[in-house]
Design a protein around this motif. Structure first.
Motif, PDB file in Angstrom:
ATOM      1  N   ARG A   1     -15.510  19.102  -0.078  1.00 10.49           N
ATOM      2  CA  ARG A   1     -15.810  19.518  -1.451  1.00 10.49           C
ATOM      3  C   ARG A   1     -14.535  19.798  -2.233  1.00 10.49           C
ATOM      4  O   ARG A   1     -14.415  19.443  -3.415  1.00 10.49           O
ATOM      5  CB  ARG A   1     -16.712  20.749  -1.420  1.00 10.49           C
ATOM      6  CG  ARG A   1     -17.185  21.193  -2.796  1.00 10.49           C
ATOM      7  CD  ARG A   1     -18.204  22.309  -2.699  1.00 10.49           C
ATOM      8  NE  ARG A   1     -19.417  21.852  -2.022  1.00 10.49           N
ATOM      9  CZ  ARG A   1     -20.447  22.638  -1.767  1.00 10.49           C
ATOM     10  NH1 ARG A   1     -20.408  23.928  -2.119  1.00 10.49           N
ATOM     11  NH2 ARG A   1     -21.523  22.170  -1.153  1.00 10.49           N
ATOM     12  N   LEU A   2     -13.554  20.422  -1.571  1.00  5.97           N
ATOM     13  CA  LEU A   2     -12.273  20.662  -2.238  1.00  5.97           C
ATOM     14  C   LEU A   2     -11.561  19.348  -2.525  1.00  5.97           C
ATOM     15  O   LEU A   2     -10.965  19.170  -3.589  1.00  5.97           O
ATOM     16  CB  LEU A   2     -11.383  21.569  -1.380  1.00  5.97           C
ATOM     17  CG  LEU A   2     -11.526  23.084  -1.552  1.00  5.97           C
ATOM     18  CD1 LEU A   2     -10.451  23.798  -0.766  1.00  5.97           C
ATOM     19  CD2 LEU A   2     -11.478  23.485  -3.001  1.00  5.97           C
ATOM     20  N   ASP A   3     -11.586  18.419  -1.567  1.00  3.43           N
ATOM     21  CA  ASP A   3     -10.946  17.121  -1.779  1.00  3.43           C
ATOM     22  C   ASP A   3     -11.517  16.435  -3.015  1.00  3.43           C
ATOM     23  O   ASP A   3     -10.782  15.842  -3.817  1.00  3.43           O
ATOM     24  CB  ASP A   3     -11.142  16.224  -0.555  1.00  3.43           C
ATOM     25  CG  ASP A   3     -10.232  16.611   0.607  1.00  3.43           C
ATOM     26  OD1 ASP A   3      -9.380  17.496   0.411  1.00  3.43           O
ATOM     27  OD2 ASP A   3     -10.362  16.029   1.693  1.00  3.43           O
ATOM     28  N   GLN A   4     -12.826  16.510  -3.171  1.00  2.00           N
ATOM     29  CA  GLN A   4     -13.454  15.903  -4.343  1.00  2.00           C
ATOM     30  C   GLN A   4     -13.009  16.602  -5.622  1.00  2.00           C
ATOM     31  O   GLN A   4     -12.768  15.960  -6.644  1.00  2.00           O
ATOM     32  CB  GLN A   4     -14.976  15.960  -4.201  1.00  2.00           C
ATOM     33  CG  GLN A   4     -15.530  15.064  -3.099  1.00  2.00           C
ATOM     34  CD  GLN A   4     -17.012  15.267  -2.864  1.00  2.00           C
ATOM     35  OE1 GLN A   4     -17.641  16.117  -3.503  1.00  2.00           O
ATOM     36  NE2 GLN A   4     -17.581  14.512  -1.928  1.00  2.00           N
TER      37      GLN A   4
ATOM     38  N   CYS B   1       0.844  -1.192   0.000  1.00  2.00           N
ATOM     39  CA  CYS B   1       0.000   0.000   0.000  1.00  2.00           C
ATOM     40  C   CYS B   1       0.878   1.241   0.000  1.00  2.00           C
ATOM     41  O   CYS B   1       1.713   1.423   0.892  1.00  2.00           O
ATOM     42  CB  CYS B   1      -0.923   0.002   1.226  1.00  2.00           C
ATOM     43  SG  CYS B   1      -2.087   1.396   1.219  1.00  2.00           S
ATOM     44  N   GLN B   2       0.686   2.091  -0.989  1.00  2.00           N
ATOM     45  CA  GLN B   2       1.532   3.276  -1.114  1.00  2.00           C
ATOM     46  C   GLN B   2       1.109   4.362  -0.147  1.00  2.00           C
ATOM     47  O   GLN B   2      -0.069   4.674  -0.005  1.00  2.00           O
ATOM     48  CB  GLN B   2       1.505   3.812  -2.545  1.00  2.00           C
ATOM     49  CG  GLN B   2       0.143   4.294  -3.006  1.00  2.00           C
ATOM     50  CD  GLN B   2       0.229   5.075  -4.306  1.00  2.00           C
ATOM     51  OE1 GLN B   2       1.283   5.563  -4.702  1.00  2.00           O
ATOM     52  NE2 GLN B   2      -0.900   5.210  -4.982  1.00  2.00           N
ATOM     53  N   THR B   3       2.074   4.929   0.536  1.00  2.00           N
ATOM     54  CA  THR B   3       1.880   6.073   1.424  1.00  2.00           C
ATOM     55  C   THR B   3       2.827   7.161   0.947  1.00  2.00           C
ATOM     56  O   THR B   3       3.982   7.213   1.357  1.00  2.00           O
ATOM     57  CB  THR B   3       2.183   5.688   2.885  1.00  2.00           C
ATOM     58  OG1 THR B   3       3.441   4.993   2.937  1.00  2.00           O
ATOM     59  CG2 THR B   3       1.103   4.780   3.454  1.00  2.00           C
ATOM     60  N   PRO B   4       2.391   8.039   0.051  1.00  3.30           N
ATOM     61  CA  PRO B   4       3.277   9.054  -0.534  1.00  3.30           C
ATOM     62  C   PRO B   4       4.004   9.879   0.516  1.00  3.30           C
ATOM     63  O   PRO B   4       3.483  10.163   1.587  1.00  3.30           O
ATOM     64  CB  PRO B   4       2.310   9.922  -1.354  1.00  3.30           C
ATOM     65  CG  PRO B   4       1.211   8.989  -1.716  1.00  3.30           C
ATOM     66  CD  PRO B   4       1.033   8.112  -0.514  1.00  3.30           C
ATOM     67  N   LYS B   5       5.241  10.260   0.188  1.00  2.00           N
ATOM     68  CA  LYS B   5       6.158  11.025   1.025  1.00  2.00           C
ATOM     69  C   LYS B   5       6.728  10.198   2.169  1.00  2.00           C
ATOM     70  O   LYS B   5       7.164  10.720   3.182  1.00  2.00           O
ATOM     71  CB  LYS B   5       5.513  12.302   1.583  1.00  2.00           C
ATOM     72  CG  LYS B   5       4.761  13.143   0.562  1.00  2.00           C
ATOM     73  CD  LYS B   5       5.440  13.245  -0.779  1.00  2.00           C
ATOM     74  CE  LYS B   5       6.854  13.801  -0.711  1.00  2.00           C
ATOM     75  NZ  LYS B   5       7.597  13.612  -1.994  1.00  2.00           N
ATOM     76  N   VAL B   6       6.762   8.878   1.984  1.00  2.00           N
ATOM     77  CA  VAL B   6       7.365   7.991   2.992  1.00  2.00           C
ATOM     78  C   VAL B   6       8.255   6.962   2.284  1.00  2.00           C
ATOM     79  O   VAL B   6       8.218   5.770   2.575  1.00  2.00           O
ATOM     80  CB  VAL B   6       6.276   7.284   3.832  1.00  2.00           C
ATOM     81  CG1 VAL B   6       6.890   6.616   5.060  1.00  2.00           C
ATOM     82  CG2 VAL B   6       5.212   8.260   4.316  1.00  2.00           C
ATOM     83  N   GLY B   7       9.041   7.408   1.312  1.00  2.00           N
ATOM     84  CA  GLY B   7       9.908   6.484   0.584  1.00  2.00           C
ATOM     85  C   GLY B   7       9.144   5.565  -0.347  1.00  2.00           C
ATOM     86  O   GLY B   7       9.634   4.504  -0.725  1.00  2.00           O
ATOM     87  N   ASN B   8       7.945   5.970  -0.723  1.00  5.28           N
ATOM     88  CA  ASN B   8       7.076   5.151  -1.555  1.00  5.28           C
ATOM     89  C   ASN B   8       7.711   4.798  -2.896  1.00  5.28           C
ATOM     90  O   ASN B   8       7.567   3.678  -3.393  1.00  5.28           O
ATOM     91  CB  ASN B   8       5.764   5.923  -1.756  1.00  5.28           C
ATOM     92  CG  ASN B   8       4.817   5.276  -2.731  1.00  5.28           C
ATOM     93  OD1 ASN B   8       4.338   4.186  -2.495  1.00  5.28           O
ATOM     94  ND2 ASN B   8       4.541   5.948  -3.823  1.00  5.28           N
TER      95      ASN B   8
ATOM     96  N   ILE C   1      -4.981  14.230  -3.660  1.00  6.78           N
ATOM     97  CA  ILE C   1      -4.945  14.374  -2.204  1.00  6.78           C
ATOM     98  C   ILE C   1      -4.192  13.239  -1.523  1.00  6.78           C
ATOM     99  O   ILE C   1      -3.948  13.299  -0.316  1.00  6.78           O
ATOM    100  CB  ILE C   1      -6.367  14.462  -1.610  1.00  6.78           C
ATOM    101  CG1 ILE C   1      -7.139  13.161  -1.867  1.00  6.78           C
ATOM    102  CG2 ILE C   1      -7.112  15.668  -2.159  1.00  6.78           C
ATOM    103  CD1 ILE C   1      -8.486  13.101  -1.176  1.00  6.78           C
ATOM    104  N   ILE C   2      -3.812  12.190  -2.270  1.00  2.00           N
ATOM    105  CA  ILE C   2      -3.118  11.061  -1.632  1.00  2.00           C
ATOM    106  C   ILE C   2      -1.828  11.495  -0.960  1.00  2.00           C
ATOM    107  O   ILE C   2      -1.329  10.802  -0.069  1.00  2.00           O
ATOM    108  CB  ILE C   2      -2.813   9.923  -2.635  1.00  2.00           C
ATOM    109  CG1 ILE C   2      -1.821  10.369  -3.702  1.00  2.00           C
ATOM    110  CG2 ILE C   2      -4.093   9.401  -3.255  1.00  2.00           C
ATOM    111  CD1 ILE C   2      -1.337   9.248  -4.610  1.00  2.00           C
TER     112      ILE C   2
END
Length: 363
Positions: A258-261, A131-138, A267-268
């Motif tokens: 609403r912004l996230d959508q 499972c990718q978690t961006p900004k953690v050495g993904n 947003i990941i």
């Protein structure tokens, strides 16, 4: 003018010259010592430009050497000891215990939706889910999976542009499979993901997407940043780019949906680990920590039975260490109310993975 007067003036001028030379040398040394490594392959970060807040910021003095955070053993991060198998088991037990805590249920549970399934990469050849978690050495773990799929023999051979080209990198997502195939893999495959201090991850995401943007993704600057500024900047008279305080105000707002959508999957890079990987709803085999990645990475490969097939990329010295000075620097111009709202949103991540509440920011 007497010879003695002339001599005194020349001595004074000479002394002033030496003082100027010493100050110039000292300023260069301080500038160099304040740089800390950031993400893999990235440029060093100078702390002097990382606080785009509007309030005055007092100069920060680096912590003495004895107070610097060691991997996974800092005052804000997990304190872990013992052999790796014991540590790994304790991490899973902590997740299980927090998941059972009914008071945190809204912060720790999420449906296994298409959004979650899109985050999970599949390696059928070796029965692995990541499972990718961006900004953690993904990025580095993606390279590991690409090597396992056989397209390259080592991670060093893989072009950077290919890693994030999901049409060409040969890494299928769990969402591309049928319900039966998804259930089978979730029940039988080796599953893992990596976490880091939640607030430090947000700093990395802000810096990567809105300040540096090394992958030339113009939508962060031209679409997402202006939308956040319009909604969350108290005074839009200044025509400056997105500031960290704007970003934090947006993240801590319960009404940001609403912004996230509107932003979609972009947003990941800053949503919670809970939203990305559903740790209370997927039974993971291992959860690695960025702060101890030098130790975790080889053991994860061993636990997955692939350590003889691939090696994790070399980790630059110091890059995984928790940097409290940097965190304090970024948050120093932000109001306590906004920080508390941010913590309220990410409290599940702090609790699930053993990261201590950042009282030095909240109180």
């Amino acid at each position: 003018m007497t010879p003695d007067t002339m001599r005194h003036r020349w001595l004074l001028l000479g002394a002033c010259g030496w003082v100027l030379l010493i100050l110039m040398f000292a300023s260069k040394f301080i500038s160099f010592s304040s740089r800390v490594p950031d993400d893999y392959g990235g440029k060093s970060e100078s702390l002097s430009w990382t606080v785009p807040a509007t309030k005055d910021v007092k100069s920060q003095v680096q912590e003495p050497e004895r107070k610097r955070t060691k991997p996974n053993q800092g005052p804000e991060g997990p304190v872990e000891g013992g052999d790796w198998e014991t540590v790994a088991q304790k991490r899973l037990e902590l997740v299980s215990a927090v998941c059972r805590n009914s008071t945190l249920k809204n912060l720790t549970h999420t449906p296994i939706s298409k959004f979650v399934l899109d985050r999970i990469f599949v390696c059928d050849k070796h029965k692995i889910l990541f499972c990718q978690t961006p900004k953690v050495g993904n990025t580095q773990w993606k390279k590991v999976l690409i090597v396992l799929n056989g397209a390259f023999s080592t991670v060093e051979e893989i072009p950077e542009a290919l890693v994030h080209d999901h049409e060409r990198n040969g890494l299928p997502r769990l969402s591309s499979l049928s319900e039966r195939e998804i259930a089978e893999r979730l029940n039988t495959y080796f599953k893992f993901f990596i976490v880091r201090d939640p607030f430090e991850r947000l700093i990395s995401a802000f810096k990567d997407k809105f300040l540096q943007n090394p992958r030339f993704e113009p939508w962060y600057k031209h679409d997402i940043a202006p939308a956040i500024i319009r909604k969350y900047r108290k005074s839009r008279a200044e025509a400056t780019g997105l500031r960290f305080e704007d970003f934090i105000r947006y993240l801590g707002d319960p009404g940001r949906r609403r912004l996230d959508q509107q932003f979609g999957d972009h947003i990941i890079h800053w949503v919670t680990y809970v939203e990305l990987c559903a740790p209370c709803d997927v039974k993971y085999s291992v959860i690695g920590h960025h702060e101890s990645l030098e130790r975790d990475a080889p053991y994860i490969l061993k636990a997955a039975g692939i350590d003889h097939l691939v090696s994790y990329p070399t980790i630059p010295p110091g890059i995984t260490l928790y940097n409290r000075t940097k965190v304090e620097k970024y948050f120093s111009g932000i109001g306590k109310r906004d920080i508390r709202r941010l913590y309220a949103r990410f409290q599940g991540d702090f609790s699930l993975f053993g990261y201590r509440k950042p009282d030095f920011l909240l109180n």
